[in-house]
Design a protein around this motif. Structure first.
Motif, PDB file in Angstrom:
ATOM      1  N   ARG A   1      -3.079  10.228   2.603  1.00 30.84           N
ATOM      2  CA  ARG A   1      -1.830  10.987   2.764  1.00 30.84           C
ATOM      3  C   ARG A   1      -2.105  12.486   2.829  1.00 30.84           C
ATOM      4  O   ARG A   1      -1.481  13.272   2.136  1.00 30.84           O
TER       5      ARG A   1
ATOM      6  N   HIS B   1      -4.633   8.851  13.903  1.00 26.78           N
ATOM      7  CA  HIS B   1      -4.398   9.561  15.159  1.00 26.78           C
ATOM      8  C   HIS B   1      -2.913   9.890  15.316  1.00 26.78           C
ATOM      9  O   HIS B   1      -2.544  11.002  15.666  1.00 26.78           O
ATOM     10  N   MET B   2      -2.066   8.877  15.018  1.00 30.45           N
ATOM     11  CA  MET B   2      -0.632   9.066  15.200  1.00 30.45           C
ATOM     12  C   MET B   2      -0.007   9.908  14.098  1.00 30.45           C
ATOM     13  O   MET B   2       1.100  10.396  14.249  1.00 30.45           O
ATOM     14  N   ARG B   3      -0.706  10.014  12.972  1.00 29.36           N
ATOM     15  CA  ARG B   3      -0.102  10.739  11.855  1.00 29.36           C
ATOM     16  C   ARG B   3      -0.841  12.046  11.560  1.00 29.36           C
ATOM     17  O   ARG B   3      -0.946  12.463  10.421  1.00 29.36           O
TER      18      ARG B   3
ATOM     19  N   CYS C   1      -5.610   2.635   6.519  1.00 28.93           N
ATOM     20  CA  CYS C   1      -4.591   3.077   7.471  1.00 28.93           C
ATOM     21  C   CYS C   1      -3.221   3.269   6.837  1.00 28.93           C
ATOM     22  O   CYS C   1      -2.400   4.030   7.336  1.00 28.93           O
ATOM     23  N   ALA C   2      -2.966   2.539   5.743  1.00 28.57           N
ATOM     24  CA  ALA C   2      -1.652   2.652   5.108  1.00 28.57           C
ATOM     25  C   ALA C   2      -1.456   4.036   4.509  1.00 28.57           C
ATOM     26  O   ALA C   2      -0.339   4.437   4.221  1.00 28.57           O
ATOM     27  N   LEU C   3      -2.558   4.755   4.300  1.00 27.82           N
ATOM     28  CA  LEU C   3      -2.469   6.075   3.688  1.00 27.82           C
ATOM     29  C   LEU C   3      -2.830   7.179   4.676  1.00 27.82           C
ATOM     30  O   LEU C   3      -3.243   8.262   4.302  1.00 27.82           O
TER      31      LEU C   3
ATOM     32  N   SER D   1       5.221   9.253  20.074  1.00 30.70           N
ATOM     33  CA  SER D   1       3.844   9.070  20.524  1.00 30.70           C
ATOM     34  C   SER D   1       3.799   8.788  22.021  1.00 30.70           C
ATOM     35  O   SER D   1       4.750   8.262  22.590  1.00 30.70           O
TER      36      SER D   1
ATOM     37  N   CYS E   1       0.817  -1.220   0.000  1.00 28.75           N
ATOM     38  CA  CYS E   1       0.000   0.000   0.000  1.00 28.75           C
ATOM     39  C   CYS E   1       0.846   1.263   0.000  1.00 28.75           C
ATOM     40  O   CYS E   1       0.424   2.297  -0.500  1.00 28.75           O
TER      41      CYS E   1
ATOM     42  N   ARG F   1      -5.519  15.059  14.281  1.00 31.87           N
ATOM     43  CA  ARG F   1      -6.073  16.210  15.011  1.00 31.87           C
ATOM     44  C   ARG F   1      -5.833  17.524  14.259  1.00 31.87           C
ATOM     45  O   ARG F   1      -6.640  18.433  14.320  1.00 31.87           O
TER      46      ARG F   1
ATOM     47  N   PRO G   1       3.934   0.771   5.051  1.00 29.02           N
ATOM     48  CA  PRO G   1       2.640   0.241   5.492  1.00 29.02           C
ATOM     49  C   PRO G   1       2.001  -0.605   4.390  1.00 29.02           C
ATOM     50  O   PRO G   1       2.267  -0.381   3.206  1.00 29.02           O
ATOM     51  N   GLY G   2       1.200  -1.572   4.797  1.00 31.77           N
ATOM     52  CA  GLY G   2       0.544  -2.420   3.803  1.00 31.77           C
ATOM     53  C   GLY G   2      -0.009  -3.680   4.423  1.00 31.77           C
ATOM     54  O   GLY G   2      -0.142  -3.776   5.649  1.00 31.77           O
TER      55      GLY G   2
ATOM     56  N   MET H   1      -7.271   7.068  23.356  1.00 28.74           N
ATOM     57  CA  MET H   1      -7.923   7.033  22.046  1.00 28.74           C
ATOM     58  C   MET H   1      -8.640   5.691  21.836  1.00 28.74           C
ATOM     59  O   MET H   1      -9.786   5.651  21.392  1.00 28.74           O
TER      60      MET H   1
ATOM     61  N   LEU I   1      -0.024  -3.484   8.307  1.00 29.10           N
ATOM     62  CA  LEU I   1       0.981  -2.671   8.984  1.00 29.10           C
ATOM     63  C   LEU I   1       0.636  -1.196   8.827  1.00 29.10           C
ATOM     64  O   LEU I   1       0.441  -0.723   7.705  1.00 29.10           O
ATOM     65  N   SER I   2       0.561  -0.497   9.959  1.00 27.17           N
ATOM     66  CA  SER I   2       0.313   0.942   9.867  1.00 27.17           C
ATOM     67  C   SER I   2       0.917   1.638  11.074  1.00 27.17           C
ATOM     68  O   SER I   2       1.538   1.004  11.919  1.00 27.17           O
ATOM     69  N   GLY I   3       0.744   2.938  11.128  1.00 26.91           N
ATOM     70  CA  GLY I   3       1.335   3.726  12.199  1.00 26.91           C
ATOM     71  C   GLY I   3       2.694   4.237  11.766  1.00 26.91           C
ATOM     72  O   GLY I   3       2.883   4.612  10.613  1.00 26.91           O
TER      73      GLY I   3
ATOM     74  N   PRO J   1      -6.205   4.515  14.809  1.00 30.21           N
ATOM     75  CA  PRO J   1      -4.891   4.704  15.423  1.00 30.21           C
ATOM     76  C   PRO J   1      -3.836   5.274  14.465  1.00 30.21           C
ATOM     77  O   PRO J   1      -3.053   6.136  14.852  1.00 30.21           O
ATOM     78  N   ALA J   2      -3.816   4.782  13.232  1.00 33.44           N
ATOM     79  CA  ALA J   2      -2.787   5.256  12.303  1.00 33.44           C
ATOM     80  C   ALA J   2      -3.014   6.737  12.000  1.00 33.44           C
ATOM     81  O   ALA J   2      -2.078   7.535  12.005  1.00 33.44           O
TER      82      ALA J   2
ATOM     83  N   PHE K   1      -7.004  -3.944   8.254  1.00 31.70           N
ATOM     84  CA  PHE K   1      -7.594  -3.965   6.915  1.00 31.70           C
ATOM     85  C   PHE K   1      -7.142  -5.180   6.113  1.00 31.70           C
ATOM     86  O   PHE K   1      -6.961  -5.115   4.912  1.00 31.70           O
TER      87      PHE K   1
ATOM     88  N   VAL L   1      -0.061  -2.006  14.675  1.00 33.01           N
ATOM     89  CA  VAL L   1       0.246  -0.577  14.681  1.00 33.01           C
ATOM     90  C   VAL L   1       1.598  -0.376  15.354  1.00 33.01           C
ATOM     91  O   VAL L   1       1.836  -0.888  16.453  1.00 33.01           O
TER      92      VAL L   1
END
Lengths: 559, 158
Positions: free
Chosen positions: B143, B89-91, B128-130, A456, A67, B94, A382-383, A464, A375-377, B86-87, A222, A450
């Motif tokens: 993104r 939120h961290m990126r 989330c990957a984006l 963080s 991704c 807000r 990520p993907g 959250m 995989l994200s964060g 979460p993704a 996802f 994540v």
């Protein structure tokens, strides 16, 4: 048409793409690709081809899992292997058409890798790349490679021949094979699938149901979406084999409302399978009947719990039921019902094709096969990836995922979605398996991994996630309803500077009660992240409470 | 004017109901189709659905309010969903939220006075990957940077 005839027609269709005379352009157009701008790339390619009077077949494919590299385009020029190009913009795509089609320059500088017969100078093999090499792609075997809207592509690559094989076996033999494989439910609980099927098979009542749980609502997850959008027939085939094994003639696929593309692709898959006689009455002349319908969720996370999902299909509020009785005895409309997750079902066809022993040879002693992770964060690549159980978290995050963003220091990994604990960086060499991760206060869960880096704040993350759990709590059981609310209040106080030393004990006691006393895994799982912070990030939590200070500088109300 | 609209609603609902048999498990698909047609669930629509399925109005309302997909007030022409996963939120979700709220002059859960925009939050868009992402009428923009917000809100291709 017999299945053999269907198969030869399908192979011809597939070969025309892979080894035809006309160039073929495959564009990743699953949700990730679309969000990254795949449609604009397709439009640009179309007009560039037209402008230059070139002819090529354009196919929208599912997610290859890379991704981070979307929009992703593969080009098959007759006589050449597929070449994958990542991060294309409409402008770059047009340039690529000119360079590769007109000037015969495959642009190795833009290429990710090649797939198929032959090689191209200066372009590596795609599946030798660091993010793909450690993967074992069983459920992802077709994702991103085939046209998910064309049943022929699935059949040409071996699809539905496992169904043919299963229909020639006795249902008990099918169940024995799945038991032998050691496959455990991928929805989070990890219950042995073959055993679950056996319970439902043995239930005496007629009119059984086979349900597919595609209500993937865990934030950060996802993986099922990738399968539903990229290879819906593999899920449908797994479902058909399962329904035959337990003796069900009716089924539902319950898909999350937020996945419109997945729903559309699955709907198309069902229609195509019906047209080929793979679904419906007297499937492939075997005498076995199976009808399947799609039900769209309506935005309630708790419906991913199987008894809540059953209530929702019945048209009720999606609250969990008290168990026992388990769905295998009394589920949908009181009938014996089997519920399996999307990823679980996508494993079934290859287990039947290659045998339970083959599958059991992958993974660890107690966790067989592979697991999908999204995989994200804070991660470079990520993907969606598929790895054998037993691989370390470090390898997953560093080798496959490319490590944290901008090389920041790793702080924690939450491997299994919003209801499970965060694992500190010190335990990153932990192998991935059901028991191993559970023993350190986390779990495989939904596979929504994540990555958290030092920028963080774990207390902020716990807040959250608890906001989510409290929002989604159905309110049926007292401990789930009040527990999530009270925990959220305490966390809210801590990140806003009114935390009390006694909060640590309160969180711990409340979390323990919720885990033990909730009716379903939502209430039971909600304290997961908080409990892991009490265990591994106590100092950071205490600093918030005693010094009103957030070491990561995330909680703005604290000085 | 009002009477015409009401008749129209009745007719449209009748057309929708004609595809259903009256089974209890049709309730949620029916609510979904009605909302797709009317963009929210007006009170009289809920009453008619209850009658059709031979359920009490409170049962229908109880089911409808359980699921976050259903709306009971008319939304704006465009529905903006801010992902809270979460993704995202961290990126920087807000910052995105602040930018959207500032641009539209409303907060999450509200609709602009001209009924152009409704701003909502979603637990996770699954892209989330984006991250960070925002949905505009189900089209996902990935993104994102706060500086792109003005562009995606006014983009006519939506």
């Amino acid at each position: 048409m017999t299945f053999d005839e269907v198969q030869s027609q399908a192979i011809a269709d597939w070969e025309s793409i892979e080894h035809g005379n006309k160039p073929c352009i495959l564009v990743g157009a699953a949700s990730c690709g679309l969000a990254a701008g795949a449609l604009a790339v397709i439009e640009a390619i179309k007009s560039e081809l037209e402008r230059r009077n070139l002819s090529a077949t354009i196919i929208q494919v599912g997610c290859l899992g890379l991704c981070y590299a979307e929009p992703l385009v593969a080009i098959i020029k007759p006589g050449h292997p597929r070449i994958y190009y990542g991060n294309l913009t409409p402008k770059l795509a047009c340039q690529l058409i000119e360079d590769y089609f007109i000037n015969d320059d495959p642009r190795p500088d833009l290429a990710l890798g090649s797939v198929g017969d032959g090689s191209v100078r200066d372009i590596p093999r795609l599946f030798e790349l660091p993010m793909l090499k450690p993967q074992v792609r069983i459920t992802l075997r077709n994702c991103g490679l085939i046209d998910p809207e064309n049943i022929n592509h699935y059949i040409a690559r071996g699809g539905y021949s496992s169904l043919v094989k299963a229909l020639s076996m006795a249902p008990e033999e099918v169940i024995a094979e799945v038991k032998k494989s050691g496959l455990r439910g991928r929805g989070g609980a990890g219950f042995p699938t073959g055993v679950k099927w056996g319970f439902c098979r043995n239930a005496q009542d007629r009119g059984k149901y086979f349900l597919c749980n595609a209500d993937e609502g865990d934030p950060g997850t996802f993986v099922d979406r990738a399968l539903l959008e990229g290879d819906p027939h593999s899920v449908l085939e797994g479902m058909l084999i399962g329904a035959y094994a337990i003796g069900a003639n009716e089924g539902y696929i319950y898909i999350r409302a937020e996945y419109p593309l997945a729903t559309e692709r699955m709907d198309m898959a069902i229609k195509q399978a019906n047209a080929y006689g793979i679904l419906g009455d007297d499937i492939l002349g075997s005498g076995f009947n199976f009808q399947v319908k799609i039900r769209s969720g309506a935005g309630a996370f708790v419906c991913g719990e199987e008894t809540a999902l059953i209530n929702s299909i019945e048209g009720e509020r999606g609250t969990p039921r008290i168990r026992p009785p388990f769905p295998a005895q009394s589920g949908l409309w009181g009938k014996p019902t089997n519920v399996n997750n999307v990823e679980t079902l996508a494993n079934i066809p290859l287990i039947i094709e290659k045998g339970g022993d083959w599958y059991a040879g992958i993974g660890t002693e107690q966790s067989k096969g592979t697991k999908l992770f999204s995989l994200s964060g804070s991660i470079t690549r990520p993907g969606v990836v598929e790895v054998p159980f037993g691989l370390s978290l470090r390898s997953l995050v560093e080798d496959i995922g490319g490590g944290t963003l901008a090389g920041r220091k790793l702080k924690a990994i939450q491997p299994g979605g919003a209801m499970l604990g965060l694992i500190p960086a010190s335990l990153v060499d932990q192998p991935i398996d059901f028991e191993g991760l559970a023993n350190i206060g986390s779990g495989v869960g939904s596979g929504g991994l994540v990555v958290v880096d030092e920028s963080s704040c774990v207390v902020d993350i716990a807040h959250m996630l608890m906001t989510f759990a409290q929002n989604e709590c159905c309110g049926k059981c007292l401990i789930g309803r009040l527990g999530t609310k009270k925990m959220l209040d305490i966390l809210h106080g801590i990140i806003n500077g009114s935390g009390q030393p006694k909060d640590m004990t309160l969180l711990h006691d409340l979390g323990t009660s919720m885990t033990l006393g909730s009716l379903c895994p939502l209430g039971g799982g909600a304290p997961g992240p908080v409990m892991s912070i009490l265990r591994y990030f106590r100092d950071e939590l205490e600093t918030h409470i005693r010094e009103h200070h957030c070491p990561a500088g995330v909680c703005k109300e604290l000085t | 004017m009002i009477a015409i609209v009401e008749v129209d609603t009745k007719e449209q609902l009748k057309e929708i109901l004609s595809h259903y048999t009256g089974r209890r498990d049709e309730l949620i698909p029916l609510l979904q189709e009605a909302q797709e047609q009317f963009r929210y669930l007006p009170e009289d629509v809920l009453q008619d659905i209850a009658k059709f399925l031979k359920l009490s109005e409170s049962t229908v309302y109880g089911v409808a309010t359980f699921y976050s997909e259903f709306r009971f007030t008319p939304p704006g022409r465009k529905i903006i969903k801010l992902c809270q996963g979460p993704a995202c939120h961290m990126r920087g979700a807000r910052h995105i939220r602040r930018a959207v709220e500032k641009q539209l002059g409303i907060r999450a859960g509200e609709t602009t006075d001209d009924f152009e925009y409704t701003l909502e939050t979603t637990a996770c868009s699954g892209a989330c990957a984006l991250a960070p992402v925002v949905e505009v009428d189900s089209k996902v923009y990935g993104r994102l940077a706060a500086s792109r917000i003005g562009h995606i809100l006014t983009d006519d291709e939506n």
